[in-house]
Write a protein that holds these residues in place. Structure first.
Motif, PDB file in Angstrom:
ATOM      1  N   ILE A   7       0.841  -1.198   0.000  1.00 21.73           N
ATOM      2  CA  ILE A   7       0.000   0.000   0.000  1.00 21.73           C
ATOM      3  C   ILE A   7       0.874   1.245   0.000  1.00 21.73           C
ATOM      4  O   ILE A   7       0.646   2.180  -0.762  1.00 21.73           O
ATOM      5  CB  ILE A   7      -0.967   0.002   1.199  1.00 21.73           C
ATOM      6  N   ILE A   8       1.897   1.270   0.811  1.00 22.78           N
ATOM      7  CA  ILE A   8       2.782   2.427   0.895  1.00 22.78           C
ATOM      8  C   ILE A   8       3.752   2.469  -0.278  1.00 22.78           C
ATOM      9  O   ILE A   8       4.122   3.543  -0.746  1.00 22.78           O
ATOM     10  CB  ILE A   8       3.566   2.418   2.228  1.00 22.78           C
ATOM     11  N   HIS A   9       4.152   1.329  -0.788  1.00 22.06           N
ATOM     12  CA  HIS A   9       5.221   1.252  -1.788  1.00 22.06           C
ATOM     13  C   HIS A   9       4.893   1.948  -3.109  1.00 22.06           C
ATOM     14  O   HIS A   9       5.793   2.377  -3.825  1.00 22.06           O
ATOM     15  CB  HIS A   9       5.585  -0.208  -2.039  1.00 22.06           C
ATOM     16  N   GLN A  10       3.630   2.112  -3.452  1.00 25.78           N
ATOM     17  CA  GLN A  10       3.259   2.792  -4.697  1.00 25.78           C
ATOM     18  C   GLN A  10       3.807   4.221  -4.637  1.00 25.78           C
ATOM     19  O   GLN A  10       3.671   4.896  -3.608  1.00 25.78           O
ATOM     20  CB  GLN A  10       1.730   2.757  -4.833  1.00 25.78           C
ATOM     21  N   PRO A  11       4.467   4.736  -5.701  1.00 26.47           N
ATOM     22  CA  PRO A  11       5.171   6.016  -5.632  1.00 26.47           C
ATOM     23  C   PRO A  11       4.376   7.229  -5.131  1.00 26.47           C
ATOM     24  O   PRO A  11       4.876   7.989  -4.301  1.00 26.47           O
ATOM     25  CB  PRO A  11       5.655   6.237  -7.066  1.00 26.47           C
ATOM     26  N   VAL A  12       3.160   7.420  -5.599  1.00 27.81           N
ATOM     27  CA  VAL A  12       2.384   8.581  -5.145  1.00 27.81           C
ATOM     28  C   VAL A  12       2.008   8.427  -3.677  1.00 27.81           C
ATOM     29  O   VAL A  12       2.116   9.374  -2.892  1.00 27.81           O
ATOM     30  CB  VAL A  12       1.126   8.813  -6.017  1.00 27.81           C
ATOM     31  N   ARG A  13       1.608   7.223  -3.279  1.00 28.45           N
ATOM     32  CA  ARG A  13       1.262   7.002  -1.871  1.00 28.45           C
ATOM     33  C   ARG A  13       2.493   7.153  -0.980  1.00 28.45           C
ATOM     34  O   ARG A  13       2.385   7.658   0.141  1.00 28.45           O
ATOM     35  CB  ARG A  13       0.588   5.644  -1.692  1.00 28.45           C
ATOM     36  N   LEU A  14       3.646   6.751  -1.465  1.00 27.57           N
ATOM     37  CA  LEU A  14       4.884   6.930  -0.704  1.00 27.57           C
ATOM     38  C   LEU A  14       5.161   8.420  -0.489  1.00 27.57           C
ATOM     39  O   LEU A  14       5.525   8.841   0.608  1.00 27.57           O
ATOM     40  CB  LEU A  14       6.047   6.257  -1.425  1.00 27.57           C
ATOM     41  N   LYS A  15       4.953   9.236  -1.511  1.00 29.97           N
ATOM     42  CA  LYS A  15       5.128  10.694  -1.383  1.00 29.97           C
ATOM     43  C   LYS A  15       4.140  11.274  -0.376  1.00 29.97           C
ATOM     44  O   LYS A  15       4.489  12.135   0.431  1.00 29.97           O
ATOM     45  CB  LYS A  15       4.943  11.383  -2.727  1.00 29.97           C
ATOM     46  N   ILE A  16       2.901  10.813  -0.424  1.00 34.76           N
ATOM     47  CA  ILE A  16       1.876  11.288   0.515  1.00 34.76           C
ATOM     48  C   ILE A  16       2.292  10.956   1.945  1.00 34.76           C
ATOM     49  O   ILE A  16       2.285  11.819   2.821  1.00 34.76           O
ATOM     50  CB  ILE A  16       0.497  10.653   0.192  1.00 34.76           C
ATOM     51  N   MET A  17       2.670   9.708   2.158  1.00 32.53           N
ATOM     52  CA  MET A  17       3.042   9.262   3.502  1.00 32.53           C
ATOM     53  C   MET A  17       4.266  10.020   4.012  1.00 32.53           C
ATOM     54  O   MET A  17       4.313  10.435   5.164  1.00 32.53           O
ATOM     55  CB  MET A  17       3.302   7.756   3.506  1.00 32.53           C
ATOM     56  N   ALA A  18       5.260  10.221   3.149  1.00 33.06           N
ATOM     57  CA  ALA A  18       6.471  10.933   3.556  1.00 33.06           C
ATOM     58  C   ALA A  18       6.156  12.381   3.914  1.00 33.06           C
ATOM     59  O   ALA A  18       6.673  12.903   4.907  1.00 33.06           O
ATOM     60  CB  ALA A  18       7.516  10.869   2.444  1.00 33.06           C
ATOM     61  N   ALA A  19       5.311  13.023   3.125  1.00 26.73           N
ATOM     62  CA  ALA A  19       4.936  14.417   3.405  1.00 26.73           C
ATOM     63  C   ALA A  19       4.203  14.522   4.736  1.00 26.73           C
ATOM     64  O   ALA A  19       4.478  15.420   5.540  1.00 26.73           O
ATOM     65  CB  ALA A  19       4.071  14.974   2.272  1.00 26.73           C
ATOM     66  N   LEU A  20       3.295  13.602   4.993  1.00 24.22           N
ATOM     67  CA  LEU A  20       2.527  13.640   6.238  1.00 24.22           C
ATOM     68  C   LEU A  20       3.386  13.265   7.435  1.00 24.22           C
ATOM     69  O   LEU A  20       3.223  13.810   8.527  1.00 24.22           O
ATOM     70  CB  LEU A  20       1.310  12.717   6.139  1.00 24.22           C
ATOM     71  N   LYS A  21       4.336  12.349   7.242  1.00 28.11           N
ATOM     72  CA  LYS A  21       5.221  11.931   8.340  1.00 28.11           C
ATOM     73  C   LYS A  21       6.134  13.075   8.774  1.00 28.11           C
ATOM     74  O   LYS A  21       6.539  13.151   9.936  1.00 28.11           O
ATOM     75  CB  LYS A  21       6.063  10.724   7.897  1.00 28.11           C
ATOM     76  N   ALA A  22       6.422  13.991   7.859  1.00 27.37           N
ATOM     77  CA  ALA A  22       7.289  15.130   8.175  1.00 27.37           C
ATOM     78  C   ALA A  22       6.611  16.133   9.107  1.00 27.37           C
ATOM     79  O   ALA A  22       7.283  16.958   9.725  1.00 27.37           O
ATOM     80  CB  ALA A  22       7.721  15.831   6.890  1.00 27.37           C
TER      81      ALA A  22
END
Length: 91
Positions: A7-22
Motif C-alpha cells: 500500500i505504501i510502496h506505490q510512488p504517489v502514496r509513498l510521497k503522501i506518507m512521507a509528506a505527512l510523516k514530516a
C-alpha cells in the motif's frame, strides 16, 4: 514487518506518507498543498488518499474555510507506525 507494505510502496502514496510523516503528529495538510508535493492530479491524489484511508493510514477532514470547501489529511497513529516499519524494512 515480514514483507514490504504494498500500500505504501506505490510512488504517489509513498510521497503522501512521507509528506505527512514530516509533520508533527496530528497536524493536517491541505489537499492543495499535498497535490503539489505528490505531483499528482486531483483525481489521482484523491484515489490514493482513499486507498490510504481505507487502510487506516490517513484520516481525512472536510470543512469550510472562508465559505470554501477544504479537505485536509493527516497521518493516523497506525499510518505513522506503518511508515516507520516501511522505512526500517527498506534500510
Amino acid at each position: 514487518m515480514a514483507e514490504l507494505d504494498a500500500i505504501i510502496h506505490q510512488p504517489v502514496r509513498l510521497k503522501i506518507m512521507a509528506a505527512l510523516k514530516a509533520l508533527p503528529p496530528g497536524e493536517l495538510l491541505e489537499f492543495v498543498r499535498l497535490k503539489k508535493l505528490a505531483e499528482a492530479s486531483e483525481g489521482n491524489l484523491g484515489a490514493h488518499i482513499q486507498t490510504l484511508e481505507e487502510a487506516g493510514y490517513v484520516a481525512v477532514e472536510k470543512d469550510f474555510a472562508d465559505k470554501r470547501p477544504r479537505t485536509r489529511v493527516k497521518l493516523t497513529r497506525e499510518g505513522r507506525r506503518a511508515f516507520e516499519d516501511y522505512v526500517a524494512y527498506r534500510q
